[in-house]
Design a protein around this motif. Structure first.
Motif, PDB file in Angstrom:
ATOM      1  N   VAL A   1      29.106  48.391  39.466  1.00 17.47           N
ATOM      2  CA  VAL A   1      28.590  47.768  38.243  1.00 17.47           C
ATOM      3  C   VAL A   1      29.487  46.608  37.825  1.00 17.47           C
ATOM      4  N   PHE A   2      28.852  45.461  37.556  1.00 18.44           N
ATOM      5  CA  PHE A   2      29.555  44.274  37.075  1.00 18.44           C
ATOM      6  C   PHE A   2      29.095  43.975  35.659  1.00 18.44           C
TER       7      PHE A   2
ATOM      8  N   TYR B   1      26.426  33.555  40.496  1.00 13.45           N
ATOM      9  CA  TYR B   1      27.615  34.322  40.803  1.00 13.45           C
ATOM     10  C   TYR B   1      27.487  35.787  40.419  1.00 13.45           C
ATOM     11  N   GLY B   2      26.383  36.113  39.776  1.00 12.59           N
ATOM     12  CA  GLY B   2      26.198  37.502  39.383  1.00 12.59           C
ATOM     13  C   GLY B   2      25.919  38.430  40.537  1.00 12.59           C
TER      14      GLY B   2
ATOM     15  N   TRP C   1      32.995  51.466  39.798  1.00  7.95           N
ATOM     16  CA  TRP C   1      32.060  52.290  40.560  1.00  7.95           C
ATOM     17  C   TRP C   1      31.488  53.369  39.659  1.00  7.95           C
ATOM     18  N   ARG C   2      30.248  53.722  39.898  1.00  9.50           N
ATOM     19  CA  ARG C   2      29.571  54.719  39.072  1.00  9.50           C
ATOM     20  C   ARG C   2      28.844  55.714  39.980  1.00  9.50           C
TER      21      ARG C   2
ATOM     22  N   ILE D   1      24.960  44.010  36.123  1.00  7.05           N
ATOM     23  CA  ILE D   1      24.519  43.748  37.485  1.00  7.05           C
ATOM     24  C   ILE D   1      24.946  44.939  38.326  1.00  7.05           C
ATOM     25  N   VAL D   2      23.984  45.626  38.895  1.00  6.73           N
ATOM     26  CA  VAL D   2      24.238  46.878  39.597  1.00  6.73           C
ATOM     27  C   VAL D   2      23.859  46.747  41.069  1.00  6.73           C
TER      28      VAL D   2
END
Length: 237
Positions: free
Chosen positions: A182-183, A106-107, A136-137, A192-193
């Motif tokens: 980004v998570f 799920y990542g 967001w980054r 996770i990006v």
């Protein structure tokens, strides 16, 4: 946590009790480990009392290890409870591992966009627990402007989903690569990006193969085809 294919998942719990002799703290930490390269698994259940090791579960022998004399009575009592030991064996070798694999699966996030002028949605689904950060980054810095945060919603299987929109109407095409979604899952140091890349964005309109800039050979052929159909219709009438 994960490192070189080795992934682990653990939970902790503390409880405080008050007796005639004062306040006492019982602690529990349990979890599992999975090597996604070799498939090897392991599990543990460690408990403490007042900051000291109290008792731990040996998954291989289904027995309890008592490092202090005070825990020997508990050790013998729990080893006579076959149901307790079978429960921990099943949890550490199956249920916990299943959850761990779900966390990894799920990542992976999805980038979605309804139309070329719509915001780009970063969507994460199936994570558990719901203590996550999704943002967001740009150039390594979190973006706050032109961002719309969605709520954390429930999935039918007990997991969660969340989305966050980024308005890209003012973002130049050459700057898209500077953005990423980004998570972050609580307790996991590995983010996770997903980079903002038009090639990975899922769309409905994209299936027509019309280019993002509105031009290109496909658009030209579509216009010509429409013109021919219109001309044919006019001549027939």
């Amino acid at each position: 946590q994960s490192s070189a294919g080795f992934i682990s998942l653990w939970f902790t719990a503390d409880s405080v009790s008050v007796s005639l002799s004062g306040v006492h703290i019982a602690q529990m930490m349990y979890g599992c480990e999975w090597d996604d390269e070799t498939g090897a698994t392991n599990g543990f259940n460690q408990q403490g009392y007042d900051g000291e090791d109290w008792i731990s579960f040996d998954l291989k022998t289904l027995t309890w290890i008592a490092p202090t004399p005070q825990a020997v009575i508990t050790k013998h009592k729990w080893e006579r409870e076959a149901g307790r030991n079978e429960y921990w064996k099943n949890y550490l070798t199956q249920e916990c591992i299943d959850w761990l694999k779900k966390y990894v699966d799920y990542g992976r996030m999805s980038l979605l966009q309804k139309t070329p002028s719509s915001p780009v949605t970063c969507h994460a689904s199936g994570f558990y627990p719901n203590k996550i950060m999704l943002f967001w980054r740009r150039d390594g810095e979190e973006v706050h402007e032109d961002v719309d945060h969605g709520e954390i919603l429930h999935n039918h299987d007990g997991t969660f989903q969340k989305s966050i929109d980024l308005d890209v109407s003012s973002v130049k095409a050459e700057d898209w690569g500077r953005y990423s979604c980004v998570f972050q899952l609580s307790g996991d140091k590995n983010d996770i990006v997903t980079k903002l890349d038009p090639k990975v964005i899922k769309t409905n309109w994209g299936r027509t193969e019309i280019k993002r800039d509105g031009g290109g050979k496909n658009t030209f052929l579509l216009i010509v085809l429409c013109w021919i159909i219109s001309l044919y219709h006019f001549v027939v009438i």
